[in-house]
Design an enzyme around this catalytic site. Structure first.
Site, PDB file in Angstrom:
ATOM      1  N   LYS A  40       1.794  -2.908   6.349  1.00  0.00           N
ATOM      2  CA  LYS A  40       2.119  -2.835   4.922  1.00  0.00           C
ATOM      3  C   LYS A  40       3.598  -2.531   4.700  1.00  0.00           C
ATOM      4  O   LYS A  40       4.198  -2.986   3.721  1.00  0.00           O
ATOM      5  CB  LYS A  40       1.227  -1.794   4.236  1.00  0.00           C
ATOM      6  CG  LYS A  40      -0.257  -2.185   4.212  1.00  0.00           C
ATOM      7  CD  LYS A  40      -0.478  -3.465   3.425  1.00  0.00           C
ATOM      8  CE  LYS A  40      -1.938  -3.790   3.230  1.00  0.00           C
ATOM      9  NZ  LYS A  40      -2.149  -4.986   2.404  1.00  0.00           N
TER      10      LYS A  40
ATOM     11  N   TYR B  15      -2.068  -0.351  10.346  1.00  0.00           N
ATOM     12  CA  TYR B  15      -2.208  -0.665   8.914  1.00  0.00           C
ATOM     13  C   TYR B  15      -0.917  -0.313   8.172  1.00  0.00           C
ATOM     14  O   TYR B  15      -0.350  -1.133   7.451  1.00  0.00           O
ATOM     15  CB  TYR B  15      -3.396   0.101   8.310  1.00  0.00           C
ATOM     16  CG  TYR B  15      -3.626  -0.206   6.848  1.00  0.00           C
ATOM     17  CD1 TYR B  15      -4.263  -1.374   6.463  1.00  0.00           C
ATOM     18  CD2 TYR B  15      -3.167   0.666   5.842  1.00  0.00           C
ATOM     19  CE1 TYR B  15      -4.459  -1.667   5.120  1.00  0.00           C
ATOM     20  CE2 TYR B  15      -3.362   0.378   4.501  1.00  0.00           C
ATOM     21  CZ  TYR B  15      -4.006  -0.788   4.138  1.00  0.00           C
ATOM     22  OH  TYR B  15      -4.189  -1.081   2.811  1.00  0.00           O
TER      23      TYR B  15
ATOM     24  N   SER C 111       0.860  -1.188   0.000  1.00  0.00           N
ATOM     25  CA  SER C 111       0.000   0.000   0.000  1.00  0.00           C
ATOM     26  C   SER C 111       0.891   1.231   0.000  1.00  0.00           C
ATOM     27  O   SER C 111       2.019   1.192   0.510  1.00  0.00           O
ATOM     28  CB  SER C 111      -0.870   0.027   1.262  1.00  0.00           C
ATOM     29  OG  SER C 111      -1.499   1.290   1.405  1.00  0.00           O
TER      30      SER C 111
HETATM   31  P1  NAD Z   1     -11.845  -5.507   0.195  1.00  0.00           P
HETATM   32  O1  NAD Z   1     -12.252  -5.350   1.618  1.00  0.00           O
HETATM   33  O2  NAD Z   1     -12.778  -5.118  -0.876  1.00  0.00           O
HETATM   34  O3  NAD Z   1     -11.389  -7.022  -0.072  1.00  0.00           O
HETATM   35  C1  NAD Z   1     -10.615  -7.737   0.850  1.00  0.00           C
HETATM   36  C2  NAD Z   1     -10.861  -9.218   0.653  1.00  0.00           C
HETATM   37  O4  NAD Z   1     -10.011  -9.911   1.588  1.00  0.00           O
HETATM   38  C3  NAD Z   1     -12.297  -9.634   0.959  1.00  0.00           C
HETATM   39  O5  NAD Z   1     -12.809 -10.438  -0.084  1.00  0.00           O
HETATM   40  C4  NAD Z   1     -12.187 -10.396   2.281  1.00  0.00           C
HETATM   41  O6  NAD Z   1     -13.162 -11.407   2.441  1.00  0.00           O
HETATM   42  C5  NAD Z   1     -10.769 -10.966   2.172  1.00  0.00           C
HETATM   43  N1  NAD Z   1     -10.225 -11.318   3.485  1.00  0.00           N
HETATM   44  C6  NAD Z   1     -10.211 -10.556   4.610  1.00  0.00           C
HETATM   45  N2  NAD Z   1      -9.689 -11.235   5.631  1.00  0.00           N
HETATM   46  C7  NAD Z   1      -9.359 -12.466   5.153  1.00  0.00           C
HETATM   47  C8  NAD Z   1      -8.798 -13.630   5.740  1.00  0.00           C
HETATM   48  N3  NAD Z   1      -8.487 -13.679   7.031  1.00  0.00           N
HETATM   49  N4  NAD Z   1      -8.583 -14.708   4.956  1.00  0.00           N
HETATM   50  C9  NAD Z   1      -8.923 -14.689   3.636  1.00  0.00           C
HETATM   51  N5  NAD Z   1      -9.474 -13.620   3.037  1.00  0.00           N
HETATM   52  C10 NAD Z   1      -9.690 -12.521   3.780  1.00  0.00           C
HETATM   53  O7  NAD Z   1     -10.475  -4.698   0.112  1.00  0.00           O
HETATM   54  P2  NAD Z   1      -9.610  -4.196  -1.135  1.00  0.00           P
HETATM   55  O8  NAD Z   1      -9.710  -2.728  -1.168  1.00  0.00           O
HETATM   56  O9  NAD Z   1      -9.895  -4.986  -2.340  1.00  0.00           O
HETATM   57  O10 NAD Z   1      -8.161  -4.536  -0.593  1.00  0.00           O
HETATM   58  C11 NAD Z   1      -7.378  -5.603  -1.083  1.00  0.00           C
HETATM   59  C12 NAD Z   1      -5.947  -5.370  -0.623  1.00  0.00           C
HETATM   60  O11 NAD Z   1      -5.477  -4.121  -1.128  1.00  0.00           O
HETATM   61  C13 NAD Z   1      -5.784  -5.302   0.894  1.00  0.00           C
HETATM   62  O12 NAD Z   1      -4.583  -5.947   1.264  1.00  0.00           O
HETATM   63  C14 NAD Z   1      -5.671  -3.808   1.147  1.00  0.00           C
HETATM   64  O13 NAD Z   1      -4.969  -3.522   2.334  1.00  0.00           O
HETATM   65  C15 NAD Z   1      -4.922  -3.356  -0.082  1.00  0.00           C
HETATM   66  N6  NAD Z   1      -5.063  -1.933  -0.414  1.00  0.00           N
HETATM   67  C16 NAD Z   1      -6.293  -1.405  -0.681  1.00  0.00           C
HETATM   68  C17 NAD Z   1      -6.380  -0.059  -1.019  1.00  0.00           C
HETATM   69  C18 NAD Z   1      -7.692   0.599  -1.353  1.00  0.00           C
HETATM   70  O14 NAD Z   1      -7.707   1.826  -1.540  1.00  0.00           O
HETATM   71  N7  NAD Z   1      -8.790  -0.133  -1.465  1.00  0.00           N
HETATM   72  C19 NAD Z   1      -5.230   0.724  -1.066  1.00  0.00           C
HETATM   73  C20 NAD Z   1      -4.006   0.149  -0.789  1.00  0.00           C
HETATM   74  C21 NAD Z   1      -3.929  -1.199  -0.474  1.00  0.00           C
END
Ligand code: NAD
Length: 268
Positions: free
Chosen positions: A178, A174, A159
């Site tokens: 990361k 968080y 991230s």
């Molecule tokens: P999201 O919440 O839409 O999806 C996350 C997914 O992870 C979900 O399907 C959830 O069921 C699954 N999950 C959670 N805990 C779990 C576990 N213990 N075992 C298996 N699966 C699990 O989130 P997103 O925005 O798609 O984020 C995906 C990744 O990207 C994450 O690592 C997040 O930190 C990172 N990220 C997101 C953003 C953003 O702006 N959305 C920015 C930077 C990084």
């Protein structure tokens, strides 16, 4: 010093085309959000099979992708925080697909509050999924690659928060989890180069998923994003996919231990 080069270091057939033809790719947390966007991009770029390893249920968007790519999209339920659970999921995938070429550690969660307000349980929950779960998954994938004799690719979702805190909505655990991912990327890349396994990460900025539901709820949020410079909008999940596809593909056969930031909002 020996002049012989270990066989593990010999490259896969060099490729100039960025494609995933005949590759089996597993992605944690791909039932929705960024993981699902990455799955779609992998399939468009020729992946043979995509497995989502997720703790949750699949929804309409996941079903739509599996209808669009029949017999190529699968869901395996597992909890990344339990190494036995993730190990069983990887075994099932290898048994079903007969191969595993790439693993994306993408499952994650967030929680925004002041450092002094986090409960111990909340801190542990964040590290447990974002850092420990990613480590367990990477190890399970590496064991499978080594057993199969495949020079696999590992890609973590880090991230931009790993580089610097979001000034308006910081989250100490968080960001730290990361930052740990990026550190782990370098160490694992070093350790596993001997097996021909590449380890890299992608750092998204703000992406339009359930995780960022709070952004459009902020007053004048587009103005706020403008203040940081770059594009005053969130990324769509598909805009992340190219970075993952490249790192998973044989076109990246000499690329390891790097992070690709995908961040249109420059100051965040
Ligand atoms: P999201 O919440 O839409 O999806 C996350 C997914 O992870 C979900 O399907 C959830 O069921 C699954 N999950 C959670 N805990 C779990 C576990 N213990 N075992 C298996 N699966 C699990 O989130 P997103 O925005 O798609 O984020 C995906 C990744 O990207 C994450 O690592 C997040 O930190 C990172 N990220 C997101 C953003 C953003 O702006 N959305 C920015 C930077 C990084």
């Amino acid at each position: 010093m020996s002049s012989s080069i270990p066989s593990q270091s010999t490259p896969v057939e060099p490729q100039t085309k960025i494609a995933l033809e005949s590759k089996v790719i597993a992605i944690t947390g791909a039932n929705r959000g960024i993981g699902l966007g990455v799955a779609e991009c992998c399939l468009i770029n020729g992946a043979a099979k995509i497995y989502s390893i997720d703790i949750g249920e699949t929804g309409d968007e996941f079903q739509a992708l599996s209808t669009r790519f029949p017999n190529q999209v699968f869901a395996v339920q597992a909890d990344v925080t339990q190494e036995t659970s993730i190990s069983a999921a990887v075994d099932k995938i290898v048994e079903e697909a007969g191969a595993l070429h790439g693993m994306v550690m993408n499952a994650g969660r967030t929680n925004h509050k002041a450092a002094l307000d986090f409960t111990t349980e909340e801190i542990e929950a964040l590290f447990s999924v974002n850092l420990f779960g990613a480590f367990y998954t990477a190890r399970c994938a590496a064991r499978a690659f080594i057993k199969l004799g495949i020079k696999g690719a590992i890609v973590f979702t880090a991230s931009m928060a790993s580089y610097r805190p979001n000034k308006r909505v910081p989250s100490t655990p968080y960001g730290a989890s990361k930052a740990g991912i990026r550190n782990m990327t370098h160490t694992l890349a070093m350790e596993w180069a001997q097996y021909g396994i590449r380890v890299n990460s992608v750092s998204p900025g703000l992406v339009n998923t359930a995780m960022t539901y709070w952004v459009p709820q902020q007053p004048d949020w587009e103005q706020q994003l403008k203040y940081y410079g770059g594009f005053p909008r969130l990324a769509e999940v598909q805009e992340l996919g190219g970075a993952y596809v490249y790192l998973l593909s044989d076109a990246a056969s000499y690329t390891t231990s790097i992070d690709i930031p995908v961040n249109g909002v420059i100051g965040i």
